[in-house]
Design a protein around this motif. Structure first.
Motif, short mmCIF file in Angstrom:
data_model
loop_
_atom_site.label_atom_id
_atom_site.label_comp_id
_atom_site.label_asym_id
_atom_site.label_seq_id
_atom_site.Cartn_x
_atom_site.Cartn_y
_atom_site.Cartn_z
N LEU A 96 26.51 51.97 40.49
CA LEU A 96 27.71 51.97 40.18
C LEU A 96 28.57 50.55 40.46
O LEU A 96 29.98 50.96 40.85
N ARG A 97 28.15 49.63 40.39
CA ARG A 97 28.58 48.44 40.36
C ARG A 97 28.21 47.26 39.46
O ARG A 97 27.24 46.79 39.96
N TRP A 98 28.81 46.85 38.19
CA TRP A 98 28.27 46.10 36.98
C TRP A 98 29.17 44.90 37.17
O TRP A 98 29.86 44.66 37.68
N MET A 107 38.31 50.31 40.39
CA MET A 107 38.22 48.82 41.36
C MET A 107 37.56 47.59 40.61
O MET A 107 36.45 47.53 40.55
N GLU A 108 38.30 46.56 40.09
CA GLU A 108 37.94 45.70 39.73
C GLU A 108 38.02 43.67 40.57
O GLU A 108 39.39 43.98 41.26
N GLU A 109 37.41 43.34 40.30
CA GLU A 109 38.21 41.85 40.60
C GLU A 109 37.70 41.05 40.03
O GLU A 109 36.64 41.12 39.03
N TRP A 110 38.26 40.17 40.01
CA TRP A 110 38.08 39.20 38.34
C TRP A 110 37.55 37.68 39.04
O TRP A 110 38.47 37.45 40.22
N SER A 150 34.65 35.83 34.61
CA SER A 150 33.71 37.10 35.21
C SER A 150 34.84 38.25 35.63
O SER A 150 35.90 38.12 36.09
N LEU A 151 34.06 39.65 35.47
CA LEU A 151 34.72 40.77 36.52
C LEU A 151 33.43 41.55 37.06
O LEU A 151 32.84 42.00 36.35
N ASN A 205 34.95 38.57 22.78
CA ASN A 205 35.52 37.45 24.16
C ASN A 205 34.21 37.10 24.60
O ASN A 205 34.09 36.62 25.94
N HIS A 206 33.13 37.24 24.13
CA HIS A 206 31.57 36.04 24.30
C HIS A 206 30.96 36.44 25.47
O HIS A 206 31.09 35.60 26.27
N ALA A 207 31.52 38.25 25.45
CA ALA A 207 30.35 38.46 27.12
C ALA A 207 29.39 39.09 27.08
O ALA A 207 28.88 39.58 25.97
#
Length: 298
Positions: free
Chosen positions: A182-184, A168-171, A160-161, A269-271
């Motif tokens: 504004l954050r998905w 700014m990204e968090e995995w 997930s991301l 990516n099956h996303a």
């Protein structure tokens, strides 16, 4: 004629069939194939995810991704038409005029083949025509009718991301997916590489806030580059199949997203993107991570 010439002629004749075989089998040396760019970082990649699944006892649906070509591609690389040829005798290696189904609309990504013979293997070959008028053989897929029906298959989140408009990204393994205007969130699932999804739901567990609107969109491209590049490619829709987007205006917990999952199967990516316009909510991404329950035919 000299004895040497006769011996030379006798030696060459048996070699002719062999040389022809080598020449024909090496025809790809003389045919540029722009379709086999499968590296997710390759900007030339246009056709991907060609798969097939039974949709009934005598019907089959083929699906594919078709990404519009970049403006800077040469005419011998730009795909402007594709054709799919069906056969029960094996894969078709050569384009046959007036045979098969052709497509020029890049928003079309699936086709159902009806009245096929049951208890038979069906072969599908995809060809593509470039702007310079040449046809290129590319992908192949096959299916056996009537196929195997699988019900209530549990499909787990594998990655997930979280990303926002600042890049700014968090995995994963972050245990929370935070969602706002504004954050998905992008969730990657253990979807099958082929088959046809007849029904699918996604189950979410809200751990904070509430859902007043939520959208699910399948990805048909890859997230590449830095965080800002990822956000831009999501927000401008360049790697999304927006025609299959589904939205809801209530906090159901479980949502019917059949067509989204069906499209995500053929995505690299099956996303699936989870976004909202006005809500603010957190999703459990640990023990109760988002998951899909699907009925499918393989």
């Amino acid at each position: 004629m000299s004895q040497f010439s006769k011996r030379k002629k006798k030696t060459l004749f048996p070699l002719i069939p062999f040389l022809l075989i080598v020449l024909l089998s090496s025809c790809k040396l003389f045919m540029a194939n722009p379709l086999l760019h499968e590296n997710p970082n390759d900007d030339r990649r246009q056709i991907t995810g060609f798969t097939t699944g039974p949709t009934g006892v005598t019907s089959v649906t083929t699906v594919w991704n078709w990404t519009p070509p970049k403006d800077w591609l040469n005419s011998d690389e730009r795909i402007d038409e594709i054709k799919i040829i069906h056969s029960t005798l094996g894969y078709q290696d050569f384009n046959i005029p007036f045979v098969g189904q052709t497509f020029t609309d890049k928003s079309v990504w699936q086709y159902e083949w009806k009245d096929l013979k049951a208890d038979t293997t069906h072969y599908f070959s995809l060809f593509a025509k470039t702007d310079d008028g040449k046809w290129h053989q590319s992908y192949k897929t096959k299916v056996i009718l009537p196929g195997t029906i699988k019900s209530s298959v549990h499909i787990s989140r594998v990655d997930s991301l979280n990303i926002d408009d600042t890049g700014m990204e968090e995995w994963y393994p972050d245990s929370t997916l935070e969602n706002g205007s504004l954050r998905w969130s992008v969730v990657f699932f253990d979807l099958p590489d082929d088959g046809y999804v007849t029904h699918a739901t996604i189950t979410l567990f809200v751990s904070g806030g509430s859902i007043s609107d939520i959208q699910f969109v399948p990805l048909d491209g890859c997230l590449t580059g830095d965080g800002m590049n990822k956000w831009n490619s999501l927000s401008n829709g360049s790697i999304l199949r927006e025609s299959e987007q589904i939205g809801f205006t209530s906090n159901l917990g479980t949502f019917d997203i059949t067509k989204v999952v069906r499209a995500a199967v053929s995505g690299h990516n099956h996303a699936i993107l989870i976004k909202t316009d006005t809500s603010s909510f957190n999703l459990d991404n640990a023990a109760s991570a988002p998951y899909i329950t699907a009925d499918l035919v393989e």
